[in-house]
Scaffold this active site. Structure first.
Site: not given
Ligand code: GLN
Ligand code: ZN
Length: 761
Positions: A17, A19, A435, A488, A603, A647, A660, A669, A698
């Site tokens: 990684r 970059l 959430i 969480e 979720d 979301c 359903d 969202e 956000h």
């Protein structure tokens, strides 16, 4: 005629990684522009050298991007939004590019980044081109020429790649005055022509032009545009290989066969093609590039199968090349870096570098330059794989066979359940909740890292987590939220966390795939039947519930999301994998319920993302996706309230499937679109409870009480107040505590104000 080989593109992030780190260091001013340029150049050179070393006939150039390949085209044609332009910048440069991608706070407040969205049905995100009719387009950013020259100077046979003009416009979004996007063709085609002419003056035979929208059902006007565009781009000195991927091109074949192109690339992995019919199917003048090595998954290619097929195909005496199905951007770089996987497991996989080798081996054997033994040596020992106990779990297989419709149905319908739940949970009207995640502070991240690196013991780790959970509960009680969460803190990533507790997955150390810009993800790999080893979240939810009299909502990641964000096995259908994950989660749901948890959220942010590209396939997908959700959520008592959260998506077109799911509550969202979604509920009566997000998590901006009140008033107009919940639009993990508390305080105050108004009526 020898069969040539090439790839459509190579991963550009670097084996370690490089970059990513260089970009982030440059953005935080820890390294200079020169240092950054060196890193980019080194990656490109390594990539090209590798392609040559392993025997590819062409080196693909132009697949490198500092941030995103769609953004490369925006830069190339000077499609720089006004707010990202700086007066004293005479020429576009890398900082311009980064401003479009990331926004800037330096110039003025209104310099927000361009939007980002998913690249077709992959987990890669591109920067959405902003299209306006008064843009001054010209050939501004010449990276394609510079990189071509760079590769030519190293003596390579170069095949440059460009994203085609029609796909570029299709992906763009009109800003300001509305107009037909196709009107811009006359402005941007001259630039493409100029690039082609300039390339044709170099020592270049082929250019690859990517037009993946040809796998979609595109409107007639767009189909027709292809004819004009490729007629215009025809250049006698350079051959055009039009490349299509992520599906088949059957719905556009009539037009494609009429195009003035020299070659056509098709994706034989995602697309359904009958190899025996290929010859009759496509214009005989086209050279065919056959994408047979999967650029979207990490399993070894069955070279023997392809050898047999291609041998047959070569009898028709048509010139063809072999290639990857799409760019290798979507797979990790090198399996040989992995230290924690056994050699047996490693022998099943091919990452980007190994996929190049596969193409090389196959073409050399077909060209009789290599013994067929090499193919036998390469392919995975399929019998050993199939009989391996890492793969097979008889108990799971039996359980899947026993799934019946009863497992996918709650005992009573929503009206009955809802009354029972209301009584048990004793919630006010407009109940407030969040959430799931609370701020993931540096302290929490460090804690998880220390535990992972065995710097702290399990009990120290767990005790520290409990302190964070306790604090989350205290804060939520102080705020006056109605349904609490534990926050969480134990989760790094919502899929990785769960898959680590499930059998049937393996994990890589370096299997990074670019998600956007400098962000990479390391998807888990599903190798076998999935089962739950031990309860996953129960301890945390139970602990959180023990601290409060308010209901604590437990948090799970749903089966479709776990599947979509992993590399799936290919020997059984996705539907079956989803069932297995759902069964494992069903056990978790049941354990949560038995330990006294009354509210459980599952979720499914990826439910919509998983949609096939063509509408024709939607129903089938939605049917099994919904069943998987119901399989994990339906085994509970009427009194247990099931929530789901989604979301980043438009829901209107899949609303019947969402209904359903039969979740008691869905939180979604909406705040970024100013609750546009709500309009939809004017006509569509959503039957269960719903919490349209009332502010955008956000953004660091704190929503005012007034703003939230307005949204709630609008919401109440469209959705019966008895069905409405109040919540932010996603988890709070990316926000800091200050922002979180201020925003939630306002959300709760606004709710209280609205409740009062409603009760007065
Ligand atoms: N429960 C998750 C959280 O709050 C949901 C994340 C998501 O929707 N992507 O972070
Ligand atoms: Zn979300």
């Amino acid at each position: 005629m020898a069969i040539k080989n090439h790839i459509l593109g190579f991963p550009r992030i670097g084996a370690r990684r490089e970059l990513k780190f260089a970009l982030e260091n440059y953005w935080s001013k820890k390294i200079t522009l020169h240092d950054l340029l060196v890193v980019g150049k080194t990656i490109r050179h390594n990539n090209w050298k590798y392609q040559v070393d392993c025997g590819l006939d062409y080196v693909t150039v132009g697949d490198f991007a500092w941030y995103d390949h769609v953004l490369n085209v925006s830069m190339m044609i000077n499609n720089v939004p006004k707010r990202h332009q700086i007066e004293d910048e005479s020429k576009l440069n890398l900082d311009t590019l980064f401003r479009i991608a990331r926004g800037s706070i330096v110039i003025d407040k209104n310099c927000s980044a361009s939007e980002m969205t998913k690249w077709f049905d992959t987990n890669y995100h591109y920067i959405v081109p902003e299209l306006s009719c008064d843009q001054n387009f010209y050939f501004a950013w010449k990276a394609i020429l510079e990189e071509t020259d760079e590769a030519l100077s190293l003596g390579y046979t170069v095949k440059p790649v460009l994203l085609g003009p029609l796909t570029y416009l299709w992906l763009g979004k009109v800003k300001g005055i509305s107009f037909n996007k196709l009107d811009l063709l006359e402005k941007i085609l001259p630039i493409y022509k100029e690039v082609l002419t300039k390339l044709s003056r170099r020592n270049i035979e082929w250019i690859q032009i990517d037009e993946p929208i040809l796998v979609l059902d595109i409107p007639t006007q767009w189909k027709k545009a292809f004819l004009g565009v490729y007629k215009e781009l025809k250049n006698n000195k350079i051959k055009i290989l039009l490349s299509t991927y992520f599906g088949d091109i059957h719905s556009n074949i009539d037009i494609i066969n009429k195009l003035s192109i020299d070659g056509l690339h098709i994706d034989l992995v995602a697309g359904k093609y009958d190899i025996c019919q290929l010859h009759n199917y496509f214009n005989e003048k086209f050279l065919l590039s056959l994408g047979i090595v999967n650029g979207r998954n990490i399993w070894k290619t069955d070279l023997l199968k392809w050898y047999t097929k291609l041998k047959l195909f070569s009898k028709v005496k048509r010139i063809f090349w072999i290639s990857t199905s799409c760019s290798l951007l979507h797979v990790p770089l090198d399996i040989s870096l992995e230290e924690n996987l056994t050699d047996f497991v490693k022998s099943w996989f091919s990452f980007g570098m190994q996929k190049c080798l596969e193409i090389s081996i196959l073409s050399r054997v077909l060209n009789k330059k290599l013994n067929i033994k090499e193919i036998h040596r390469w392919i995975k020992p399929i019998d050993a794989y199939k009989s391996s106990n890492i793969v097979n779990n008889i108990v799971v297989q039996k359980r899947v066979l026993q799934i019946s419709s009863d497992h996918m149905q709650r005992k009573n319908d929503f009206t009955i359940r809802s009354a029972i739940q209301k009584k048990k949970l004793n919630l006010p009207i407009l109940p407030t909740t969040t959430i799931g995640s609370f701020p993931q502070t540096i302290e929490i991240r460090q804690l998880r890292l220390d535990y992972k690196n065995k710097k702290i013991s399990q009990s120290d780790y767990e005790n520290s987590l409990k302190i964070h959970i306790k604090n989350n509960i205290i804060q939520q009680e102080k705020l006056g939220l109605d349904v609490l969460v534990h926050g969480e803190p134990e989760r790094n990533d919502m899929v990785e966390y769960f898959s680590e507790y499930l059998e049937g997955f393996v994990f890589t150390q370096y299997g990074w795939v670019q998600s956007y810009g400098s962000r990479c993800v390391k998807p888990p790999i599903i190798v076998g039947d999935i089962s739950r080893i031990t309860p996953i979240t129960v301890m945390w939810s139970k602990f959180a519930q023990s601290l409060t009299n308010k209901p604590v909502k437990a948090m799970l990641t749903g089966p479709v999301t776990i599947l979509c964000w992993s590399f799936p096995r290919e020997d059984i259908p996705k539907e079956r994998i989803a069932q297995q994950i759902a069964l494992a989660l069903r056990d978790e749901v049941s354990d949560l319920e038995n330990s006294g948890i009354d509210v459980i959220q599952i979720d499914e942010p990826a439910l919509r993302e998983g949609l096939p590209l063509r509408k024709f396939y939607w129903d089938n997908y939605l049917s099994w996706a919904v069943k998987a959700f119901k399989l994990c959520s339906s085994g509970v008592k009427d009194s247990t309230q099931i929530h789901t959260h989604m979301c980043y998506c438009e829901f209107n077109d899949i609303m019947p499937a969402i209904v359903d799911l039969d979740a008691d509550v869905i939180t979604i969202e909406t705040s970024r679109s100013d609750m546009d979604l709500l309009e939809f509920f004017k006509t569509f009566k959503y039957p269960n409870d719903i919490g349209p997000g009332v502010y955008d998590i956000h953004s660091p901006n704190i929503p005012t009480i007034n703003w939230i009140e307005k949204l709630l008033i609008k919401a109440v107009e469209y959705i019966p107040v008895q069905q409405l919940w109040v919540n932010p639009d996603c988890g709070l993990k990316t926000r800091n505590w200050m922002e979180t508390l201020l925003a939630l305080q306002n959300m709760i105050q606004a709710t209280k104000n609205i409740r009062k108004k409603i009760l007065k009526k």
